[in-house]
Write a protein that holds these residues in place. Structure first.
Motif, PDB file in Angstrom:
ATOM      1  N   ALA A 125      10.160  -0.620  -9.235  1.00 27.12           N
ATOM      2  CA  ALA A 125       9.231   0.170 -10.045  1.00 27.12           C
ATOM      3  C   ALA A 125       9.952   1.330 -10.721  1.00 27.12           C
ATOM      4  N   MET A 126      10.925   1.891 -10.030  1.00 33.24           N
ATOM      5  CA  MET A 126      11.723   3.007 -10.558  1.00 33.24           C
ATOM      6  C   MET A 126      13.005   3.097  -9.757  1.00 33.24           C
ATOM      7  N   ALA A 168       1.255  -2.621  -1.406  1.00 33.12           N
ATOM      8  CA  ALA A 168       2.622  -3.101  -1.206  1.00 33.12           C
ATOM      9  C   ALA A 168       3.383  -2.166  -0.267  1.00 33.12           C
ATOM     10  N   LEU A 169       3.229  -0.860  -0.473  1.00 34.37           N
ATOM     11  CA  LEU A 169       3.862   0.105   0.422  1.00 34.37           C
ATOM     12  C   LEU A 169       3.357  -0.074   1.847  1.00 34.37           C
ATOM     13  N   ALA A 170       2.041  -0.269   1.973  1.00 36.51           N
ATOM     14  CA  ALA A 170       1.457  -0.458   3.302  1.00 36.51           C
ATOM     15  C   ALA A 170       2.032  -1.689   3.982  1.00 36.51           C
ATOM     16  N   ALA A 235       6.368  -9.142  -5.360  1.00 36.03           N
ATOM     17  CA  ALA A 235       7.101  -7.887  -5.527  1.00 36.03           C
ATOM     18  C   ALA A 235       7.999  -7.613  -4.321  1.00 36.03           C
ATOM     19  N   ILE A 236       7.479  -7.877  -3.120  1.00 37.75           N
ATOM     20  CA  ILE A 236       8.269  -7.643  -1.915  1.00 37.75           C
ATOM     21  C   ILE A 236       9.434  -8.629  -1.839  1.00 37.75           C
ATOM     22  N   LEU A 253       8.584  -0.125  -4.794  1.00 35.04           N
ATOM     23  CA  LEU A 253       7.207  -0.624  -4.773  1.00 35.04           C
ATOM     24  C   LEU A 253       6.158   0.432  -5.107  1.00 35.04           C
ATOM     25  N   GLY A 254       6.547   1.673  -5.260  1.00 34.28           N
ATOM     26  CA  GLY A 254       5.577   2.749  -5.408  1.00 34.28           C
ATOM     27  C   GLY A 254       5.233   3.101  -6.833  1.00 34.28           C
TER      28      GLY A 254
END
Length: 364
Positions: A125-126, A168-170, A235-236, A253-254
């Protein structure tokens, strides 16, 4: 100080523990602020704003342009959080840390790190540097509030599509991503295949696991929720974040507004300011902050339980219990602002109630 606060609550004119969680709130605030008589008279809600490249995958019911429109709505004082904040005598501070809006929005603090994140389904994401910059924006914001005398800060956010990176973060931070490799296939997960080729074809069991963390966000239909879950799995698999490195997980992922909230949490804890966690996005940011510095738990209070399924799991991991059950999922900091009177009530009770000694009685 915590023991002194407990003793104070026990000599007030009531049965021991009869004010339940209000006593717990007062004791925790006392420990945080270093006084038996804590205060939350000066309060603010910080609404971090950012856009998300993953919206191009159709994970939201609204286009990303709505982020900018809502930023203007905040500035005009017409959003839900503005209405509730006025009722609670709470200042609203809106920060653009990563929207796609060209130029500045009057009434919004412009601290843009970049024009939205990249599509996390196709790559990070960044960068880590950008995530650190966004965190620094949050720290800077809370430093400014501290100089203004703010004692409690509510976490708010705006970013169309941001329940996707939150889930996704979770999944990664809660250790629930182990089924990702099976969902996409071990061979695919470890290969150099393109993101499109790496799209998962999840089994019914793995889909059920995904849906334990993935919700409707802006109100998407059932089939879109499953699609959203598969995008998160993709994504993961594509980014392969290191669960032991919270900054790596956040960057890959954020979201920029999520990173900004991480900075708010870290900065507030350092300045002994209470932090009220809102919904799933704020909770994801709070958990990232906890993984970076476990002691920030001391400053955190959970406001409500969101309808987003990942929220409860995130709060449980942090060790927080929600104060309100209102079936909300709006974000913006609305739930967090609603919890402010409960913290104020605890402060007033411990300072304004009579003690048994005041009545000429011994403590029961």
């Amino acid at each position: 100080m915590i023991n002194a606060a407990k003793e104070r609550w026990d000599i007030l004119t009531k049965p021991p523990g009869s004010l339940g969680k209000l006593e717990e709130i007062g004791i925790r605030l006392a420990g945080l602020q270093g006084t038996v008589f804590p205060k939350v008279e000066q309060r603010a809600v910080v609404v971090m704003c950012g856009d998300h490249g993953v919206t191009e995958e159709g994970v939201s019911a609204f286009p990303s342009a709505v982020t900018g429109l809502m930023m203007q709505n905040f500035a005009n004082g017409k959003a839900a959080v503005n209405v509730l904040a006025r009722q609670m005598n709470c200042a609203v501070h809106v920060v653009d840390v990563g929207s796609r809006v060209e130029g500045d929005v009057p009434g919004v603090l412009s601290r843009k790190v970049r024009m939205g994140t990249a599509n996390l389904a196709k790559g990070p994401a960044m960068t880590k540097e950008e995530a650190q910059q966004a965190i620094a924006v949050g720290v800077e914001t809370v430093e400014r509030l501290h100089t203004q005398g703010v004692q409690v800060v509510a976490l708010g956010e705006m970013g169309i599509g941001n329940t996707t990176p939150s889930a996704a973060l979770a999944a990664v931070l809660l250790g629930r991503a182990e089924w990702i490799a099976e969902a996409v296939g071990e061979e695919q997960a470890g290969s150099k295949m393109s993101p499109d080729e790496c799209a998962p074809s999840a089994s019914a069991e793995n889909e059920a696991a995904l849906l334990q963390l993935v919700g409707r966000g802006t109100g998407i239909a059932d089939e879109q929720v499953l699609h959203k879950a598969r995008i998160i799995a993709q994504a993961i698999a594509v980014n392969r974040p290191d669960a032991n490195d919270p900054l790596d997980v956040l960057a890959k992922l954020g979201g920029l507004e999520i990173a900004g909230l991480v900075g708010v949490v870290l900065g507030a804890w350092e300045r002994k300011m209470a932090v009220i966690v809102d919904g799933v996005i704020a909770a994801a940011a709070a958990l990232v902050a906890v993984r970076m510095e476990e002691r920030v738990k001391q400053a955190l209070f959970a406001s409500h339980l969101s309808q987003e399924p990942a929220h409860l799991a995130l709060l449980q991991e942090i060790g927080l219990e929600p104060l309100l059950m209102l079936e909300m999922r709006l974000g913006e900091g609305t739930g967090a602002v609603l919890a402010i009177p409960l913290l104020e009530a605890a402060c007033r009770l411990v300072s304004e109630m009579a003690t048994f000694a005041d009545l000429g009685l011994d403590k029961p």
